[in-house]
Design a protein around this motif. Structure first.
Motif, PDB file in Angstrom:
ATOM      1  N   PRO A  35       0.818  -1.211   0.000  1.00  0.00           N
ATOM      2  CA  PRO A  35       0.000   0.000   0.000  1.00  0.00           C
ATOM      3  C   PRO A  35       0.858   1.270   0.000  1.00  0.00           C
ATOM      4  CG  PRO A  35      -0.623  -1.503   1.796  1.00  0.00           C
ATOM      5  CD  PRO A  35       0.637  -2.030   1.206  1.00  0.00           C
ATOM      6  N   ASN A  36       0.228   2.417  -0.215  1.00  0.00           N
ATOM      7  CA  ASN A  36       0.942   3.702  -0.157  1.00  0.00           C
ATOM      8  C   ASN A  36       1.678   3.813   1.172  1.00  0.00           C
ATOM      9  OD1 ASN A  36      -1.757   5.137  -1.866  1.00  0.00           O
ATOM     10  ND2 ASN A  36       0.301   5.097  -2.647  1.00  0.00           N
ATOM     11  N   GLY A  37       2.923   4.258   1.089  1.00  0.00           N
ATOM     12  CA  GLY A  37       3.697   4.474   2.313  1.00  0.00           C
ATOM     13  C   GLY A  37       4.257   3.202   2.922  1.00  0.00           C
ATOM     14  N   ALA A  38       4.168   2.072   2.196  1.00  0.00           N
ATOM     15  CA  ALA A  38       4.637   0.785   2.748  1.00  0.00           C
ATOM     16  C   ALA A  38       6.159   0.720   2.851  1.00  0.00           C
ATOM     17  CB  ALA A  38       4.132  -0.364   1.885  1.00  0.00           C
ATOM     18  N   GLY A  39       6.843   1.526   2.028  1.00  0.00           N
ATOM     19  CA  GLY A  39       8.307   1.539   2.079  1.00  0.00           C
ATOM     20  C   GLY A  39       8.973   1.031   0.807  1.00  0.00           C
ATOM     21  N   LYS A  40       8.225   0.948  -0.293  1.00  0.00           N
ATOM     22  CA  LYS A  40       8.782   0.410  -1.533  1.00  0.00           C
ATOM     23  C   LYS A  40       9.867   1.328  -2.110  1.00  0.00           C
ATOM     24  CE  LYS A  40       4.737   0.436  -3.476  1.00  0.00           C
ATOM     25  NZ  LYS A  40       3.973   1.021  -2.348  1.00  0.00           N
ATOM     26  N   SER A  41       9.533   2.620  -2.232  1.00  0.00           N
ATOM     27  CA  SER A  41      10.507   3.545  -2.822  1.00  0.00           C
ATOM     28  C   SER A  41      11.740   3.645  -1.938  1.00  0.00           C
ATOM     29  CB  SER A  41       9.898   4.939  -3.007  1.00  0.00           C
ATOM     30  OG  SER A  41       8.800   4.852  -3.864  1.00  0.00           O
ATOM     31  N   THR A  42      11.536   3.663  -0.624  1.00  0.00           N
ATOM     32  CA  THR A  42      12.674   3.751   0.297  1.00  0.00           C
ATOM     33  C   THR A  42      13.574   2.528   0.118  1.00  0.00           C
ATOM     34  OG1 THR A  42      11.259   4.944   1.847  1.00  0.00           O
ATOM     35  CG2 THR A  42      13.308   4.053   2.721  1.00  0.00           C
ATOM     36  N   THR A  43      12.958   1.359  -0.027  1.00  0.00           N
ATOM     37  CA  THR A  43      13.747   0.132  -0.234  1.00  0.00           C
ATOM     38  C   THR A  43      14.548   0.239  -1.532  1.00  0.00           C
ATOM     39  OG1 THR A  43      12.087  -1.165   0.925  1.00  0.00           O
ATOM     40  CG2 THR A  43      13.584  -2.381  -0.505  1.00  0.00           C
ATOM     41  N   SER A 184       4.624  -1.655  -8.485  1.00  0.00           N
ATOM     42  CA  SER A 184       3.443  -1.136  -9.168  1.00  0.00           C
ATOM     43  C   SER A 184       2.229  -1.240  -8.260  1.00  0.00           C
ATOM     44  CB  SER A 184       3.179  -1.923 -10.455  1.00  0.00           C
ATOM     45  OG  SER A 184       2.025  -1.425 -11.087  1.00  0.00           O
ATOM     46  N   HIS A 185       1.261  -0.351  -8.496  1.00  0.00           N
ATOM     47  CA  HIS A 185      -0.019  -0.445  -7.800  1.00  0.00           C
ATOM     48  C   HIS A 185      -1.069  -1.088  -8.696  1.00  0.00           C
ATOM     49  CE1 HIS A 185       0.968   1.680  -4.167  1.00  0.00           C
ATOM     50  NE2 HIS A 185       1.543   2.639  -4.866  1.00  0.00           N
ATOM     51  N   LEU A 186      -0.706  -1.364  -9.957  1.00  0.00           N
ATOM     52  CA  LEU A 186      -1.681  -1.913 -10.899  1.00  0.00           C
ATOM     53  C   LEU A 186      -1.662  -3.436 -10.838  1.00  0.00           C
ATOM     54  CD1 LEU A 186      -1.217   0.399 -14.001  1.00  0.00           C
ATOM     55  CD2 LEU A 186      -2.972   0.480 -12.244  1.00  0.00           C
TER      56      LEU A 186
END
Ligand code: ATP
Length: 326
Positions: A35-43, A184-186
């Motif tokens: 979900p949004n804010g889960a930490g994907k981009s940070t990872t 991705s969110h899709l």
């Protein structure tokens, strides 16, 4: 191969990534969901050495990103397609990147061809559409012909043709033996693209499994049955189970029917149709035929990745809207 070991990132009181351990294998597309804010981009930023872990580590083929001699020749990444110098031409942008990584200038023409931007190579990036920027970002990622590729939301804002193109490219790169890690969110898109999924919520690992296994485990398939005599059929299908794995149908002495459904099967009534789990469409058809009950619909409904994902991440979504209050 990418290997994260107890990877942790704190921003003040916020724990963005929390003791995350996983491996992204080569030769397949691995979807990175949450979900949004889960930490994907940070990872992803930590994989690329753009953020330093508070604790733990992440290695690319055994080395931290910062220790790679020619990073672009090992790892290519598309993070934010619009984060480029808009005044430069596409060719100059790629030339700058190539020069800093000892990549021959001849490679620029190749990657521009690969992403379909050869005709606009001399145009300033500032005037590019989102789709063109995504293609340029992928050209930059492919510049060093890297074994490992990271894509953060690569299909965001793309038209169907662009989405199909990226999906085909990712599958091709994985078939060539590369490591492809894509967020991705899709969900419908990920279901078609990813062989394997890593799912996180609130910075923690929720699932690490094959895409098919993820769907099968999280959500049950069922058979949707429509009949003008659905109550009678439901009564037959809800009889005492036999303990066997298949349905048993026997005529009784009084010309009634004895049905023993398989263990673990269940029948629910949903308006004008039934929802049957634990029995195949063929078994339901046999029972109905033996009882002389007409069927108007027998449809196998398989769970979607989206349904499985929603079920699994329901408790870890940080930002949710309240449902309608009826
Ligand atoms: N530079 C930063 N400073 C403070 N907090 C941050 C920073 N970057 C991220 N965070 C926080 O860390 C958490 C994880 O954010 P991140 O962007 O990694 O999530 P995400 O899974 O990529 O989300 P999205 O799907 O919305 O892009 C969020 O709570 C976010 O607010």
């Amino acid at each position: 191969m990418i290997r994260a070991t107890e990877l942790t990132k704190r921003y003040g009181p916020t724990v963005a990534v929390d003791e995350l351990s996983f491996t992204v294998e080569s030769g397949r597309v691995t979807g990175f969901l949450g979900p949004n804010g889960a930490g994907k981009s940070t990872t992803m930023r930590m994989v690329l050495g753009l953020d330093r872990p508070t604790k733990g580590a992440v290695h690319i083929d055994g080395s931290p990103y910062r220790e790679l001699r020619h990073p672009l020749r090992k790892v290519g990444a598309l993070l934010d397609a619009k984060a480029v110098h808009g005044g430069r031409t596409a060719r100059d942008h790629l030339l700058c990147l190539a020069q800093g990584n000892s990549i021959p200038a001849s490679r620029i023409g190749e990657v521009l061809d690969l992403v379909g931007l050869a005709e606009v190579a001399g145009r300033r990036i500032g005037g590019f559409s989102l789709g063109m920027s995504q293609r340029l970002g992928i050209a930059a990622a492919m510049l060093g012909d890297p074994e490992v590729l990271l894509f953060d939301e690569p299909v965001n804002g793309l038209d169907p043709e662009g989405i199909l193109w990226i999906r085909t490219l990712m599958r091709k790169l994985a078939a060539e033996g590369r490591t492809v890690f894509v967020s991705s969110h899709l969900m419908s898109e990920m279901a078609q693209t990813a062989d394997h999924l890593i799912v996180i919520g609130r910075g923690r690992l929720i699932a690490d499994s094959g895409t098919g296994a993820f769907i099968d485990r999280s959500s049950q398939s069922y058979v949707r049955v429509g009949s003008p005599r659905s109550a009678e059929l439901a009564a037959l299908l809800s009889a005492k189970p036999s303990g066997n794995s298949a349905v048993a149908v026997r005529p009784s002495r009084d010309s009634a029917l004895t049905v023993e459904p398989p263990a673990g099967s269940a029948v629910e009534s949903h308006g004008d149709h039934l929802r049957v789990t634990g029995m195949t469409a063929a078994e339901i058809g046999e029972v109905a035929a033996a009882a002389g009950i007409a069927l108007h619909e027998v449809t196998l409904v398989q769970p979607t990745l989206e349904a499985a994902y929603m079920e699994l991440t329901r408790d870890s979504a940080q930002y949710t809207a309240e449902g309608p209050t009826a």
